[in-house]
Design an enzyme around this catalytic site. Sequence first.
Site, short mmCIF file in Angstrom:
data_model
loop_
_atom_site.label_atom_id
_atom_site.label_comp_id
_atom_site.label_asym_id
_atom_site.label_seq_id
_atom_site.Cartn_x
_atom_site.Cartn_y
_atom_site.Cartn_z
N ASP A 1 -2.40 -10.72 -2.04
CA ASP A 1 -2.96 -10.14 -0.81
C ASP A 1 -4.41 -9.77 -1.10
O ASP A 1 -4.74 -9.38 -2.22
CB ASP A 1 -2.15 -8.90 -0.42
CG ASP A 1 -2.58 -8.32 0.92
OD1 ASP A 1 -1.86 -8.53 1.90
OD2 ASP A 1 -3.64 -7.65 0.97
N HIS B 1 -6.03 -7.30 -0.36
CA HIS B 1 -6.20 -5.87 -0.66
C HIS B 1 -5.47 -5.51 -1.95
O HIS B 1 -4.46 -6.12 -2.30
CB HIS B 1 -5.64 -5.01 0.48
CG HIS B 1 -6.27 -5.30 1.81
ND1 HIS B 1 -5.69 -6.15 2.74
CD2 HIS B 1 -7.43 -4.86 2.37
CE1 HIS B 1 -6.47 -6.21 3.82
NE2 HIS B 1 -7.53 -5.43 3.62
N HIS C 1 0.82 -1.23 0.00
CA HIS C 1 0.00 0.00 0.00
C HIS C 1 0.85 1.27 0.00
O HIS C 1 0.35 2.35 -0.30
CB HIS C 1 -0.92 0.04 1.23
CG HIS C 1 -1.95 -1.04 1.25
ND1 HIS C 1 -2.80 -1.27 0.20
CD2 HIS C 1 -2.25 -1.97 2.21
CE1 HIS C 1 -3.61 -2.30 0.51
NE2 HIS C 1 -3.28 -2.74 1.71
N ASP D 1 -4.05 -12.71 3.65
CA ASP D 1 -5.32 -12.28 4.25
C ASP D 1 -6.54 -12.68 3.41
O ASP D 1 -7.67 -12.38 3.79
CB ASP D 1 -5.32 -10.77 4.57
CG ASP D 1 -4.65 -9.95 3.49
OD1 ASP D 1 -4.40 -10.48 2.39
OD2 ASP D 1 -4.38 -8.75 3.75
N1 Q9C Z 1 -11.28 1.94 8.00
C1 Q9C Z 1 -2.38 -5.06 4.32
O1 Q9C Z 1 -3.00 -6.12 4.29
N2 Q9C Z 1 -7.86 -1.27 7.02
N3 Q9C Z 1 -2.95 -3.93 4.73
C2 Q9C Z 1 -8.19 -0.03 7.56
C3 Q9C Z 1 -9.88 1.64 7.97
C4 Q9C Z 1 -6.53 -1.31 6.55
C5 Q9C Z 1 -4.32 -3.90 5.11
C6 Q9C Z 1 -9.65 0.18 7.68
C7 Q9C Z 1 -6.15 -2.60 5.97
C8 Q9C Z 1 -4.73 -2.58 5.51
C9 Q9C Z 1 -0.94 -5.02 3.97
ZN ZN Z 2 -3.92 -7.08 2.79
#
Ligand code: Q9C
Ligand code: ZN
Length: 651
Positions: free
Chosen positions: A186, A188, A146, A279
């Site tokens: 991943d 995301h 990210h 994940d």
């Molecule tokens: N409303 C990785 O899996 N979620 N990052 C935040 C905020 C963040 C995941 C939710 C998820 C990040 C590397």
């Molecule tokens: Zn992730």
Amino acid sequence: MTTAGESSEKRRRKVGLLYDERMCKHDTPDGEDHPECPDRIKYIWEVLHLSGLAQRCVVLSGSKAEDKQLQLVHTKKHVNLVKSLSTKKKDSKRNKIASEFDSIYLNGGSSEAAYLAAGSVVEVAEKVAEGELDSGFAIVRPPGHHAEEDEAMGFCLFNNVAVAASYLLNQRKDLGIKKILIVDWDVHHGNGTQKMFWKDPRVLVFSVHRHDGGRFYPTGDDGDYDKVGEGAGEGFNINVPWEQGGCRDADYIAVWDHILIPVTKEFNPDIILLSAGFDAAIGDPLGGCSVTLYGYSVMLKKLMEFAQGKIVMALEGGYNLESVAESSLWCVHVLLEGKLFQSSIEEYTLDSTRRLVQAVRKRLCPYWPSLSDKLTWKPEAPFPVKHLSRCFFDLLLLLLTSFFFHMWMKGAKTIASSVHSIKQQVESLLASLEVALEEKEALQTRAVNAETKVAELQGEDKLRLKVSLDKYAAEAKVADEHLAQVCSELREVKIDLDFYRELFKKASEEKKLAEEHVIKFGDGLEKEASEKLSLKVSLDKYAAEAKVADEHLAQVSSELREVKIDLDFHRELFKKASEEKKLVEDQVIKFGDELQKEASEKLRLQISRDRYAEEVKEGAEHLAKVRSELREVQIDLNLHSELLKKASEVK
Ligand code: Q9C
Ligand code: ZN
């Protein structure tokens, strides 16, 4: 047929594993719980050692990235900001910086960990590119995909994989790496990576992720499939955005088979960097998908066919400690052995996945001609099967994988070097045994049917039958001798199949219980139910059940032999019966018109006979395989009790 013996003679792959405890120092400033926690990598490392796999790899410790490397994809300002975190002593100052980013926490260890995470992926990538390693896994945190040019985001500080890719292309031209495939599985979207190589045709960025119409993290349009890159990089960015959670092995594998693999074939990368977040795994608290060990190992194995197997895995997300560790373990296993987590379980691809795959192919086929090929899907399952299979197969896999993992881990402590092969043997034995038992039943029924039909048809051919009965008896004697030999072979083998059959039975009973629960919870609560079930499948249960099974061991071991003898005997019987049937059928033909009525019956029999013959042949091959596998399993009952002892110890 490939046996364990054959493949172990293949050249041993050099797999690098990188871990550095200093990356655990990055943590929440006040000790609050956070899914991206130090235990994620600690646990992976522990499990890799307990299993004995780490001992078969080249272990590396981390090294910090140089600013020059980081600045290949990040601004100087961003690099300096991360660097400054260690010198800013006050938490409040760091908290203020963290609050300016989306989903970021910082403490005194964050800077060092971020430098190590990026530097470690660089180090592994360099060694793989040089050919010093065949492949490698950088077990790093904080994650990276990210992180953008000038921004930390989504638990990521530096974009570890992007730094490594850019380093190889720009600072190590001597290594001859000209084309890099980045695969991001991943759950995301890898927004940072996408941006960094948006216009770069040397880097094909592929990301499969939940998108949920732009509502899943990171929210917005960036992860949609219409984002294909720009300028020279047009067509070199591929997004596969799931429309909802619940995606499974079959969905991921369909994306691999119909999008990623054909494109990879055309792109022909020199190395593959894998943004390996776990994940999307079943049980992950953030992902809401259900990829199993089987899914991850299939996806990885398919990628190993390219770039001469040069694969660099870098950990990204993944927040269920057990899922992350097990998935990592299996990926390392695939890297080492090139073997899959065997699963005979068939699943059906979601309709929405089929539509998505079609849409992505259509959007990208101008750049990748193989995506224009006509797509053929397996037939869709009828409604209840579709629904139930997705639900129950999931449970079954969960049960089996937890069980195997448990058994495997405990055994690993004492017999680290051979434990992985035992695990595989157990898997295939379980599968083989189940099939064999079913087969036996089916053959028995069919033999009886065939005999009945022979009796019906024979009529005037009693004489003939008498002669052949003698022949039958003689052949049965030969079969008997053959079986005696098999028996002694079986005795030589010190593994007891029934032990595992018993355990499998327990697992099946568990599964049935679990299924009943799921039904009770109903469709709406399916997810909740499966979470509960994963608790049910706790290792304690298996430890207890393994103990019970062990107590049964002595009693049932001879029964097994009888089952095997029975099976062979019935196969032999059936073969004879089929031959008899054919003889009689020949006679029937001679009777001509009188038996015209029976002509259609005969035809039917002929068809089924062929089918039987084929099945018997398959059965025999199958049995031969089981036997050869049995012969290779060199564990004895001591191992079982050792396993069990360890199981309860660890528990
Ligand atoms: N409303 C990785 O899996 N979620 N990052 C935040 C905020 C963040 C995941 C939710 C998820 C990040 C590397
Ligand atoms: Zn992730």
